[in-house]
Design a protein around this motif. Structure first.
Motif, mmCIF file in Angstrom:
data_model
loop_
_atom_site.group_PDB
_atom_site.id
_atom_site.type_symbol
_atom_site.label_atom_id
_atom_site.label_comp_id
_atom_site.label_asym_id
_atom_site.label_seq_id
_atom_site.Cartn_x
_atom_site.Cartn_y
_atom_site.Cartn_z
ATOM 1 N N GLU A 207 45.203 31.459 55.349
ATOM 2 C CA GLU A 207 44.331 32.288 54.519
ATOM 3 C C GLU A 207 44.022 33.574 55.274
ATOM 4 N N PHE B 37 39.745 36.550 45.281
ATOM 5 C CA PHE B 37 38.813 36.257 44.200
ATOM 6 C C PHE B 37 39.591 35.877 42.947
ATOM 7 N N LYS B 38 38.965 35.070 42.106
ATOM 8 C CA LYS B 38 39.509 34.772 40.779
ATOM 9 C C LYS B 38 38.557 35.367 39.754
ATOM 10 N N THR C 163 42.749 35.289 33.136
ATOM 11 C CA THR C 163 42.367 35.219 34.546
ATOM 12 C C THR C 163 43.177 36.235 35.355
ATOM 13 N N HIS D 23 43.882 37.224 39.702
ATOM 14 C CA HIS D 23 43.610 37.066 41.125
ATOM 15 C C HIS D 23 43.423 38.460 41.728
ATOM 16 N N ARG E 105 48.675 30.178 47.648
ATOM 17 C CA ARG E 105 47.993 30.534 46.399
ATOM 18 C C ARG E 105 48.270 31.968 45.988
ATOM 19 N N GLU F 95 34.774 34.446 40.964
ATOM 20 C CA GLU F 95 34.714 33.335 41.908
ATOM 21 C C GLU F 95 35.436 33.760 43.201
ATOM 22 N N ARG F 96 34.798 33.503 44.332
ATOM 23 C CA ARG F 96 35.464 33.788 45.598
ATOM 24 C C ARG F 96 36.223 32.538 46.044
ATOM 25 N N VAL F 97 37.543 32.663 46.161
ATOM 26 C CA VAL F 97 38.379 31.543 46.600
ATOM 27 C C VAL F 97 38.260 31.391 48.120
ATOM 28 N N TYR F 98 38.362 32.512 48.831
ATOM 29 C CA TYR F 98 38.102 32.559 50.282
ATOM 30 C C TYR F 98 37.809 33.982 50.695
#
Length: 296
Positions: free
Chosen positions: A24, A29-30, A37, A39, A57, A293-296
């Protein structure tokens, strides 16, 4: 007998799942809205070989994307860069450059250029902001970071390999024009501050801070970078925050929101500094009623 079996098993696992070893990096973010949707990935404009492969991802998202949106597509017509240089980055013929500043200042700039292995004559017609930018890029290169390994370029290559359309959110000419908005004396101060930072070692320290935070997807580290940028009262610091970030983040958020309405499963990749801080692009998208949404 057990040891050779384990070694063979691990070797087969590595061959079967090479993408799983991508770490990562940056910020992902999504974004959701209008039944679609997207990314949103924060990039670095330089790179190292160990940055790749990108983690599965984002790699899979780009491969399967309906479109990839970048700030600018550096794989497109190189003539655009030349035109932007002529319009915004070069002094008019006969107009004095840093050679006509004070002897002390000229000496410092020339020493910085020579340390970076850049012939001062080669940048004699560069406007001060471009001299400063050239020196900054040389600092990155001295640490091993390569422009040709920029994450944006790698993503564009991945998209083209999968026949994914690449969209530009800005233009190289518009980006150069922002620097050209600095007044003449502001540009000289911009260059002087850059030389100060290089001479003190602060520029390399800040460079390592952001690259290290990006390289490990360190949210706290990236937040610390954003806080430092927001509190910087120098000419270059104010320019970074007000013009390069705040002024661009609104239009970038508008274009990404419009893309989300039109296309599902798109990917947008912009400099990671646009994704952190109080007035970040994700914050602006959230304010526009989108789910972030924060994925990382």
């Amino acid at each position: 007998m057990r040891r050779p079996i384990i070694v063979v098993f691990l070797s087969l696992l590595m061959l079967a799942l090479p993408a799983a070893w991508g770490a990562e990096r940056g910020a992902l973010f999504k974004i959701s809205g209008s039944g679609h949707t997207m990314h949103l990935f924060g990039t670095m404009h330089v790179g190292l070989p160990e940055f790749y492969p990108l983690e599965p991802r984002i790699a899979t998202a780009v491969k399967d994307a309906s479109a990839l949106a970048l700030e600018v597509d550096l794989l497109q017509d190189p003539a655009k860069l030349g035109a932007a240089m002529q319009a915004h980055a070069l002094l008019a013929p006969g107009k004095p450059g840093f050679q006509d500043r004070s002897p002390a200042f000229r000496k410092r700039v020339e020493q910085a250029l020579k340390k970076a292995k850049i012939d001062p004559a080669a940048v004699a017609r560069f406007k001060p902001w471009l001299v400063a930018t050239t020196l900054t890029l040389a600092e990155y290169a001295a640490e091993g970071y390569q422009a040709e390994l920029a994450v944006d370029i790698k993503l564009a290559q991945m998209a083209r390999a999968s026949k994914v359309p690449v969209i530009e959110l800005e233009s190289i000419s518009a980006q150069f024009a922002m620097f050209d908005r600095l007044g003449a004396e502001e540009q000289w101060k911009f260059l002087e501050e850059s030389v100060d930072m290089m001479e003190s070692g602060k520029q390399r320290a800040e460079m390592r801070q952001i690259v290290d935070a990006w390289g490990s997807a360190d949210k706290a580290g990236l937040d610390a970078v954003a806080a430092k940028v927001e509190s910087d009262t120098s000419v270059s610091g104010k320019f970074m925050q007000k013009i390069l970030l705040d002024e661009r983040n609104g239009p970038l958020a508008d274009k990404l929101a419009a893309l989300l309405v039109k296309q599902d499963k798109s990917v947008a990749a912009i400099g990671v500094l646009h994704l952190i801080g109080k007035n970040s692009v994700p914050a602006l998208l959230r304010a526009r009623g989108l789910k972030v949404e924060r994925v990382y």
